[in-house]
Design a protein around this motif. Structure first.
Motif, mmCIF file in Angstrom:
data_model
loop_
_atom_site.group_PDB
_atom_site.id
_atom_site.type_symbol
_atom_site.label_atom_id
_atom_site.label_comp_id
_atom_site.label_asym_id
_atom_site.label_seq_id
_atom_site.Cartn_x
_atom_site.Cartn_y
_atom_site.Cartn_z
ATOM 1 N N PHE A 216 0.856 -1.194 0.000
ATOM 2 C CA PHE A 216 0.000 0.000 0.000
ATOM 3 C C PHE A 216 0.888 1.239 0.000
ATOM 4 C CE2 PHE A 216 0.725 -0.972 4.483
ATOM 5 C CZ PHE A 216 1.107 0.266 5.002
ATOM 6 N N THR B 30 -3.910 10.539 0.200
ATOM 7 C CA THR B 30 -4.713 9.502 -0.419
ATOM 8 C C THR B 30 -4.092 8.134 -0.169
ATOM 9 O OG1 THR B 30 -5.402 11.032 -2.170
ATOM 10 C CG2 THR B 30 -5.720 8.683 -2.574
ATOM 11 N N GLU C 45 -3.779 4.161 -1.204
ATOM 12 C CA GLU C 45 -3.970 3.289 -2.345
ATOM 13 C C GLU C 45 -3.454 1.889 -2.035
ATOM 14 O OE1 GLU C 45 -3.769 6.184 -6.238
ATOM 15 O OE2 GLU C 45 -1.904 5.365 -5.461
ATOM 16 N N CYS C 46 -4.190 0.883 -2.496
ATOM 17 C CA CYS C 46 -3.758 -0.513 -2.404
ATOM 18 C C CYS C 46 -2.874 -0.822 -3.608
ATOM 19 C CB CYS C 46 -4.966 -1.442 -2.368
ATOM 20 S SG CYS C 46 -4.560 -3.212 -2.405
ATOM 21 N N MET C 47 -1.739 -1.503 -3.361
ATOM 22 C CA MET C 47 -0.808 -1.810 -4.438
ATOM 23 C C MET C 47 -0.813 -3.288 -4.791
ATOM 24 S SD MET C 47 0.553 1.178 -5.044
ATOM 25 C CE MET C 47 2.075 0.875 -5.917
ATOM 26 N N PRO D 183 -2.131 0.714 -8.923
ATOM 27 C CA PRO D 183 -2.697 1.265 -7.685
ATOM 28 C C PRO D 183 -4.194 1.505 -7.797
ATOM 29 C CG PRO D 183 -0.710 2.460 -8.356
ATOM 30 C CD PRO D 183 -1.084 1.582 -9.494
ATOM 31 N N HIS D 184 -4.913 1.276 -6.696
ATOM 32 C CA HIS D 184 -6.347 1.509 -6.660
ATOM 33 C C HIS D 184 -6.748 1.882 -5.229
ATOM 34 C CE1 HIS D 184 -5.302 -2.748 -6.215
ATOM 35 N NE2 HIS D 184 -6.285 -2.831 -5.336
ATOM 36 N N LYS D 185 -7.984 2.218 -5.029
ATOM 37 C CA LYS D 185 -8.438 2.794 -3.768
ATOM 38 C C LYS D 185 -8.296 1.815 -2.608
ATOM 39 C CE LYS D 185 -11.787 5.985 -5.820
ATOM 40 N NZ LYS D 185 -13.227 6.385 -5.871
ATOM 41 N N CYS E 241 -8.737 -3.048 1.046
ATOM 42 C CA CYS E 241 -8.818 -2.727 -0.374
ATOM 43 C C CYS E 241 -10.281 -2.489 -0.739
ATOM 44 C CB CYS E 241 -8.240 -3.867 -1.211
ATOM 45 S SG CYS E 241 -8.442 -3.614 -2.984
ATOM 46 N N GLN F 181 -11.247 -2.034 -3.982
ATOM 47 C CA GLN F 181 -11.467 -2.463 -5.366
ATOM 48 C C GLN F 181 -10.752 -3.797 -5.599
ATOM 49 O OE1 GLN F 181 -10.055 1.503 -6.985
ATOM 50 N NE2 GLN F 181 -11.797 1.193 -8.361
ATOM 51 N N HIS G 248 -9.305 -5.473 -8.889
ATOM 52 C CA HIS G 248 -7.970 -5.211 -9.431
ATOM 53 C C HIS G 248 -7.000 -6.350 -9.125
ATOM 54 C CE1 HIS G 248 -9.486 -1.213 -10.148
ATOM 55 N NE2 HIS G 248 -8.322 -0.812 -10.640
#
Length: 546
Positions: free
Chosen positions: A208, A219, A221-223, A229-231, A246, A248, A251
């Motif tokens: 993350f 912000t 983000e989940c990696m 990267p996403h929310k 996570c 999303q 992803h």
């Protein structure tokens, strides 16, 4: 002290003002006096107060190098009467020395302080000294984010998650290092090298990040996954514990379904395909780990861990090591020293002996002198040496148990099954030992002469490339158990110190050899503040997986 009292409006100076006001003729009401004190942070020279009577000797107050008489003119040089009257550059220097957590309160004092605290010099110094940004800070400012915004919106709110953490992934555990990297706070998962290359560097994977690419807010983000990267979200559960989520999870999925995800995971985790792993039992363990760990791709909880503090009498520098564990591959352990014993605690584990358990317990009071190379090759010779020490330890333990209490035996046995040694259960008796039992600190830290070393025939080793000389050997015990941590048992073995960065352990019952190599990565915000805090953390780690 007098200067501080005058600047802060408390202490002796305030008493002087009160005595003077009581002697003044035609003084106002108590409410008038309180109102006057609210307007004046510190006392002004008496000449500024109308209607004042001549002050007596007790009303004179020392201030700096001059002496201010409240009933007359000053006999020394004029000095600032409050912090507000100091030059701005001096206030900047003073405020730069304060911790960032105190600056918001300073800004509430007055408008002048609030204006000065907007200067980047103060916040730049806080970022450097508290978070070691240094060169990265210039890149941040060039990117349009001020040092003040970086500190207030990113570094300060997420300061509690910096450092080392162990993810709660059942028996497998793990090692997470959260660091500051410019506009980012990144959580790196540390992975051992591919089996059996124990001396290769650690592998890292971002899980993350929290960033300031948008200057108005931080912000998360989940990696995880393969689509970038996403929310995500980070929540502080309690002290020394936080969780990630996570938002999303789509992803994380791959077009080819679970089979493609497994092949990709296997390549990352083991560096080979399943067809290249011929051992059927190892294939089962690998598949089991994938199924289990993939359940945690949505939400994870992390608990803080510390690196052990260094003591002068330590045999070598404590810290993190990668070790070979047969079919389970490479695992990460933490080596620490506790008086007369050295202990290796698992940070990553397996279904047999989970993360958090005491994998090795070495008695530094019981060195083992190796025979010549010819006799070292015979497993019977080595077993006879180690088992002789083991029998001696058991006899001494039984004698101490009889002296203390009949009930201690059961308690000590139960603790041994939980992963701690019998000697640890009777640690209270170590003080009764004579001075000859204690290791000599000078001999522990001084260079030791290398002696030839070879593994006995019949002892299995995942890595055939091991040192052929060692410094010293000690009796110790290793923890073994069945699948699901059933029937745990401490079995005797030999701890072999090769050099400052490598050691090994021969498991006599398993006829197996584990080689450990130091993790050399620089880990900030990771060392325990004291030994007491570190001991408490180790106790908690064992309880997480027991």
């Amino acid at each position: 002290m007098a200067v501080c009292a005058r600047l802060c409006g408390v202490g002796q100076s305030r008493r002087c003002r009160r005595r003077q006001r009581q002697n003044q003729q035609g003084q106002g009401s108590d409410s008038d006096m309180d109102e006057e004190e609210g307007e004046r942070i510190v006392g002004q020279p008496q000449g500024d107060v109308s209607g004042g009577a001549t002050a007596g000797p007790s009303d004179a107050c020392e201030y700096g190098s001059g002496r201010v008489n409240r009933g007359g003119s000053s006999t020394g040089p004029q000095h600032p009467q409050s912090l507000v009257e100091l030059p701005p550059e001096l206030l900047v220097e003073i405020f730069s020395l304060l911790p960032g957590t105190a600056l918001p309160s300073v800004a509430l004092v007055c408008k002048t302080f609030r204006q000065i605290l907007n200067m980047e010099t103060i916040w730049r110094r806080r970022c450097i000294e508290e978070f070691d940004l240094k060169g990265d800070l210039r890149k941040v400012e060039v990117g349009g984010v001020s040092s003040r915004e970086l500190y207030v919106k990113l570094l300060y709110p997420y300061r509690q998650i910096l450092g080392l953490w162990q993810p709660d992934i059942g028996p497998y555990g793990g090692l997470l290092n959260v660091v500051v990297d410019g506009l980012f706070i990144i959580g790196w998962m540390y992975l051992p090298p591919h089996d059996p290359r124990v001396e290769d560097p650690m592998r890292t994977r971002p899980l993350f990040r929290v960033h300031m690419l948008e200057s108005n807010k931080a912000t998360v983000e989940c990696m995880y996954g393969h689509k970038g990267p996403h929310k995500g979200d980070i929540q502080t559960v309690k002290k020394d514990e936080f969780s990630t989520k996570c938002n999303q999870t789509d992803h994380h999925r791959m077009p080819g379904g679970r089979q493609e995800e497994f092949r990709t995971w296997l390549e990352e985790e083991w560096g080979r395909t399943l067809e290249e792993i011929f051992h059927e039992h190892m294939q089962e363990l690998i598949l089991m780990k994938f199924i289990y760990t993939s359940q945690y791709d949505n939400c994870l909880t992390y608990r803080r861990i510390y690196l052990p503090p260094r003591m002068p009498s330590d045999l070598l520098q404590p810290g993190l090591f990668k070790g070979t564990y047969g079919s389970h591959g490479l695992e990460i352990v933490m080596l620490s020293f506790h008086g007369t014993s050295a202990r290796a605690t698992k940070l990553t584990g397996d279904p047999n002996v989970p993360a958090g358990q005491l994998t090795l317990d070495v008695d530094l009071r019981r060195p083992v002198v190796l025979p010549d190379l010819e006799h070292q090759r015979k497993i019977e010779e080595l077993s006879q040496l180690v088992m002789g020490v083991h029998a001696e330890v058991q006899r001494e333990t039984e004698q101490r148990v009889k002296v203390i209490s009949p009930t201690v035996s059961g308690a000590a046995a139960e603790e041994a099954c939980g992963g701690a040694s019998v000697a640890e259960g009777l640690e209270v008796d170590h003080g009764a030992c004579s001075d000859s039992c204690e290791p000599d600190p000078s001999s522990s830290t001084s260079p030791l002469e290398a002696q030839p070393f070879v593994l006995p025939l019949g002892v299995m080793a995942r890595n055939e490339v091991y040192p052929r000389t060692c410094r010293k050997c000690f009796y110790g015990t290793g923890l073994i158990a069945g699948h699901g941590f059933t029937s745990p048992e401490r079995t005797p073995g030999l701890f072999v110190l090769f050099d400052e960065d490598r050691f090994g352990f021969i498991w006599l019952e398993l006829k197996s050899f584990s080689l450990y190599s130091r993790l050399t990565d620089q880990l900030a915000h990771a060392h325990a503040p004291d030994m007491e805090r570190f001991e408490a953390m180790l106790h908690n780690m064992q309880s997480w997986t027991s």
